[in-house]
Scaffold this motif. Structure first.
Motif, mmCIF file in Angstrom:
data_model
loop_
_atom_site.group_PDB
_atom_site.id
_atom_site.type_symbol
_atom_site.label_atom_id
_atom_site.label_comp_id
_atom_site.label_asym_id
_atom_site.label_seq_id
_atom_site.Cartn_x
_atom_site.Cartn_y
_atom_site.Cartn_z
ATOM 1 N N GLU A 263 -16.137 18.303 -41.785
ATOM 2 C CA GLU A 263 -16.957 17.166 -40.846
ATOM 3 C C GLU A 263 -18.044 17.723 -40.446
ATOM 4 O O GLU A 263 -19.271 17.158 -40.688
ATOM 5 C CB GLU A 263 -15.964 16.882 -39.751
ATOM 6 C CG GLU A 263 -14.900 15.822 -40.265
ATOM 7 C CD GLU A 263 -13.584 17.022 -40.567
ATOM 8 O OE1 GLU A 263 -13.599 18.060 -40.305
ATOM 9 O OE2 GLU A 263 -12.557 16.269 -41.191
ATOM 10 N N SER A 264 -18.287 19.001 -40.082
ATOM 11 C CA SER A 264 -19.353 19.601 -39.443
ATOM 12 C C SER A 264 -20.453 19.802 -40.690
ATOM 13 O O SER A 264 -21.486 19.781 -40.587
ATOM 14 C CB SER A 264 -19.261 20.928 -38.810
ATOM 15 O OG SER A 264 -18.293 20.713 -37.552
ATOM 16 N N GLN A 265 -19.793 20.169 -41.853
ATOM 17 C CA GLN A 265 -20.626 20.505 -43.007
ATOM 18 C C GLN A 265 -21.279 19.197 -43.483
ATOM 19 O O GLN A 265 -22.491 19.182 -43.784
ATOM 20 C CB GLN A 265 -19.984 21.146 -43.967
ATOM 21 C CG GLN A 265 -19.551 22.427 -43.671
ATOM 22 C CD GLN A 265 -18.741 23.332 -44.938
ATOM 23 O OE1 GLN A 265 -19.299 23.271 -46.084
ATOM 24 N NE2 GLN A 265 -17.688 23.707 -44.713
ATOM 25 N N GLU A 266 -20.607 18.090 -43.359
ATOM 26 C CA GLU A 266 -21.125 16.882 -43.669
ATOM 27 C C GLU A 266 -22.468 16.365 -43.009
ATOM 28 O O GLU A 266 -23.237 15.612 -43.509
ATOM 29 C CB GLU A 266 -19.978 15.882 -43.936
ATOM 30 C CG GLU A 266 -19.037 16.015 -44.982
ATOM 31 C CD GLU A 266 -19.518 16.013 -46.299
ATOM 32 O OE1 GLU A 266 -20.498 15.113 -46.654
ATOM 33 O OE2 GLU A 266 -18.969 16.749 -47.080
ATOM 34 N N THR A 267 -22.327 16.777 -41.767
ATOM 35 C CA THR A 267 -23.392 16.089 -40.787
ATOM 36 C C THR A 267 -24.279 17.167 -40.656
ATOM 37 O O THR A 267 -25.466 16.817 -40.128
ATOM 38 C CB THR A 267 -22.828 15.973 -39.381
ATOM 39 O OG1 THR A 267 -21.972 17.040 -39.019
ATOM 40 C CG2 THR A 267 -21.768 14.762 -39.458
ATOM 41 N N ASN A 268 -24.306 18.152 -41.122
ATOM 42 C CA ASN A 268 -25.433 19.652 -40.984
ATOM 43 C C ASN A 268 -26.331 19.246 -42.252
ATOM 44 O O ASN A 268 -26.005 19.524 -43.576
ATOM 45 C CB ASN A 268 -24.616 20.829 -41.182
ATOM 46 C CG ASN A 268 -25.890 21.889 -40.634
ATOM 47 O OD1 ASN A 268 -26.799 21.842 -40.851
ATOM 48 N ND2 ASN A 268 -25.427 22.864 -40.177
ATOM 49 N N PRO A 273 -22.823 21.058 -49.063
ATOM 50 C CA PRO A 273 -22.637 19.625 -49.301
ATOM 51 C C PRO A 273 -23.974 18.649 -49.397
ATOM 52 O O PRO A 273 -24.184 17.877 -50.221
ATOM 53 C CB PRO A 273 -21.483 19.333 -48.839
ATOM 54 C CG PRO A 273 -20.854 20.628 -48.286
ATOM 55 C CD PRO A 273 -21.999 21.535 -48.201
ATOM 56 N N SER A 274 -24.467 19.056 -48.321
ATOM 57 C CA SER A 274 -25.825 18.029 -47.913
ATOM 58 C C SER A 274 -26.763 18.398 -48.900
ATOM 59 O O SER A 274 -27.365 17.525 -49.552
ATOM 60 C CB SER A 274 -26.087 18.278 -46.326
ATOM 61 O OG SER A 274 -27.351 17.531 -46.117
ATOM 62 N N ALA A 275 -27.230 19.606 -49.092
ATOM 63 C CA ALA A 275 -28.106 19.875 -49.977
ATOM 64 C C ALA A 275 -27.896 19.578 -51.441
ATOM 65 O O ALA A 275 -28.784 18.922 -52.348
ATOM 66 C CB ALA A 275 -28.219 21.312 -50.209
#
Length: 327
Positions: A263-268, A273-275
């Motif tokens: 969850e934290s990776q998705e919002t970071n 994952p975001s990149a």
């Protein structure tokens, strides 16, 4: 000689007449003589009454030019030595552990739940035993900052220790960023920040899955967020203080946590994952696969709600190549 005769001769001499008008050159010479006289008196008086002016230190040093290689090398070396000295002044892990041990040893009862507290008297005792590096943290000002509503006039040991940790981290990060400040003026250019993030990637466990061929796009994605928000005037550089003050660097360094939740990776924004998501969106828009976006391609972004007026303005502001833009 009779005084009447003297007066008669004086009046008869035209160049000695008292009412004779002076020439322009004579007036200028007289003015310059008076100015020189009064300026010398004024300067001499100031010199006598303000001797301390001689002790004012030099406060401006010209930056070396590009062709002054030796001066540039000297400047770089002196900055490196200065930053190393500042780095040695910071608390290391062993000293932080010792500080925590001393704080825990001098806690002041009673505890509030499970939170240990310390009063000002014990606070000063710890400061004396912690060593010279910790002296800056054990002041009345710091204690007052952390003092809230405790009826015994104490502060939380954990809050104080976190305060020290945060200060040490900020100084460490400031020194780390300053190493990439080529100009030595307290700001980073786009290329400087790119180098910093590129060399930071191997230290972030959450980015271990990225392929090296993807590094350039990742660095571009990360740098653009910094410059979009911190360089609104498009000067091409960002103050190091602004980088430290914003939360972007915290988000980036959060990727050091090996147990960071999905969850934290998705919002970071800086997570892998975001990149990859941004990269996928870019590839989907780039229909001709030339690495750039035309107005038509960009208009399909999201739900295709961007108006032509908005797109025209975007392309006016951004650098384009043959009518297409590198995002």
């Amino acid at each position: 000689m009779d005084w009447k005769e003297v007066l008669r001769r004086r009046l008869a001499t035209p160049h000695n007449a008292p009412n004779r008008k002076k020439s322009e050159q004579e007036l200028k010479d007289e003015e310059m003589d008076l100015f020189t006289k009064y300026y010398s008196e004024w300067k001499g008086g100031r010199k006598n009454t303000n001797e301390f002016y001689k002790t004012i230190p030099r406060f401006y040093y010209r930056l070396p030019a590009e062709d002054e290689v030796l001066l540039q090398k000297l400047r770089e070396e002196s900055r490196a030595v200065f930053l190393q000295r500042k780095s040695r002044e910071l608390l290391d892990n062993e000293e932080l552990q010792n500080l925590w041990f001393l704080l825990d040893k001098h806690q002041t009862p009673p505890m509030i739940g499970e939170e240990a507290m310390i009063n000002y008297e014990n606070f000063l005792k710890v400061g004396e035993k912690a060593g010279p590096k910790c002296k800056q943290f054990f002041t009345a000002k710091v204690f007052a900052k952390l003092l809230h509503t405790d009826s015994y006039g104490r502060i939380s040991i954990m809050q104080f220790f976190n305060y020290v940790m945060r200060k040490v981290w900020l100084h460490q990060t400031r020194i780390g960023l300053s190493l990439y400040d080529v100009a030595g003026q307290g700001y980073l250019r786009e290329s400087d920040l790119e180098n910093y993030i590129l060399e930071l990637i191997p230290t972030l466990p959450q980015l271990d899955g990225l392929e090296k061929s993807f590094y350039s796009f990742y660095v571009c994605t990360a740098v653009r967020k910094f410059f979009f928000f911190l360089d609104p005037l498009r000067t091409g550089k960002i103050k190091i203080q602004d980088i430290l003050a914003c939360s972007f660097l915290d988000d980036l360094l959060e990727l050091r946590d090996e147990e960071l939740s999905k969850e934290s990776q998705e919002t970071n924004w800086f997570s892998a994952p975001s990149a990859l998501r941004v990269y996928g969106q870019y590839l989907n828009l780039d229909k001709d696969h030339n690495g750039m976006l035309s107005k038509e391609e960009l208009s399909r972004y999201g739900t295709a709600t961007m108006t032509n007026v908005f797109l025209d303005r975007v392309f006016q502001e951004c650098l384009t190549y043959d009518g297409e833009m590198v995002v």
